[in-house]
Design an enzyme around this catalytic site. Structure first.
Site, PDB file in Angstrom:
ATOM      1  N   ALA A  17       6.206   0.193  -1.418  1.00 15.36           N
ATOM      2  CA  ALA A  17       7.351  -0.359  -0.766  1.00 15.36           C
ATOM      3  C   ALA A  17       8.555   0.667  -0.746  1.00 15.36           C
ATOM      4  O   ALA A  17       9.094   0.837  -0.159  1.00 15.36           O
ATOM      5  CB  ALA A  17       8.014  -1.559  -1.549  1.00 15.36           C
ATOM      6  N   GLU A  18       8.611   1.485  -1.827  1.00 19.21           N
ATOM      7  CA  GLU A  18       9.671   2.585  -1.990  1.00 19.21           C
ATOM      8  C   GLU A  18       9.155   3.942  -1.140  1.00 19.21           C
ATOM      9  O   GLU A  18      10.099   4.464  -0.737  1.00 19.21           O
ATOM     10  CB  GLU A  18       9.725   2.861  -3.559  1.00 19.21           C
ATOM     11  CG  GLU A  18      10.453   1.896  -4.184  1.00 19.21           C
ATOM     12  CD  GLU A  18      11.976   1.777  -4.068  1.00 19.21           C
ATOM     13  OE1 GLU A  18      12.488   2.374  -3.230  1.00 19.21           O
ATOM     14  OE2 GLU A  18      12.237   0.759  -4.675  1.00 19.21           O
ATOM     15  N   SER A  19       7.957   4.448  -1.226  1.00 18.09           N
ATOM     16  CA  SER A  19       7.695   5.716  -0.687  1.00 18.09           C
ATOM     17  C   SER A  19       6.355   5.575   0.107  1.00 18.09           C
ATOM     18  O   SER A  19       6.003   6.790   0.862  1.00 18.09           O
ATOM     19  CB  SER A  19       7.493   6.696  -1.809  1.00 18.09           C
ATOM     20  OG  SER A  19       6.552   6.633  -2.563  1.00 18.09           O
TER      21      SER A  19
END
Length: 118
Positions: A17-19
């Site tokens: 989700a982040e990167s």
């Protein structure tokens, strides 16, 4: 993840989700690396190179572990705090009513459930 007692599937879901697994990712807010650590958070956990995958993940997992502890193992609240900050979760008495945070929590939880399946 194992070293710090955090479910590997949850760590993978957060990284996704982040990167999207890009170790060179930088957000408009200044978060960097695989787990999109903010500079102050990275410094708190002794991360010197935000773009070094091992350092970034170690710092991010320790941060996530601390959030899980702070919110009594409540994954949803820990994820909301990872995205919006602990203060926002505490001020709102739960997941803050921010569109981005609600979408983030939903995305991570969905991916987490998928990764947990055998």
């Amino acid at each position: 993840a194992r070293v710090h007692g955090v479910d590997e599937a949850l760590v993978h879901a957060v990284i996704f989700a982040e990167s999207s697994y890009d170790p060179d990712a930088i957000s408009p807010a200044g978060a960097s690396g695989l787990m999109q650590l903010m500079p102050a958070t990275a410094a708190h956990y002794g991360v010197r190179d935000l773009f070094d995958p091992a350092q970034n993940v170690s710092g991010g997992v320790r941060h996530l572990r601390d959030l899980l502890a702070r919110f009594d193992g409540n994954v949803e609240l820990a994820l909301a705090a990872y995205n919006a900050g602990e203060g926002a979760v505490e001020r709102h008495g739960g997941v803050p009513p921010y569109r981005e945070t609600r979408a983030y929590v939903k995305k991570v939880l969905q991916r987490y459930q998928e990764k947990k399946k055998p």
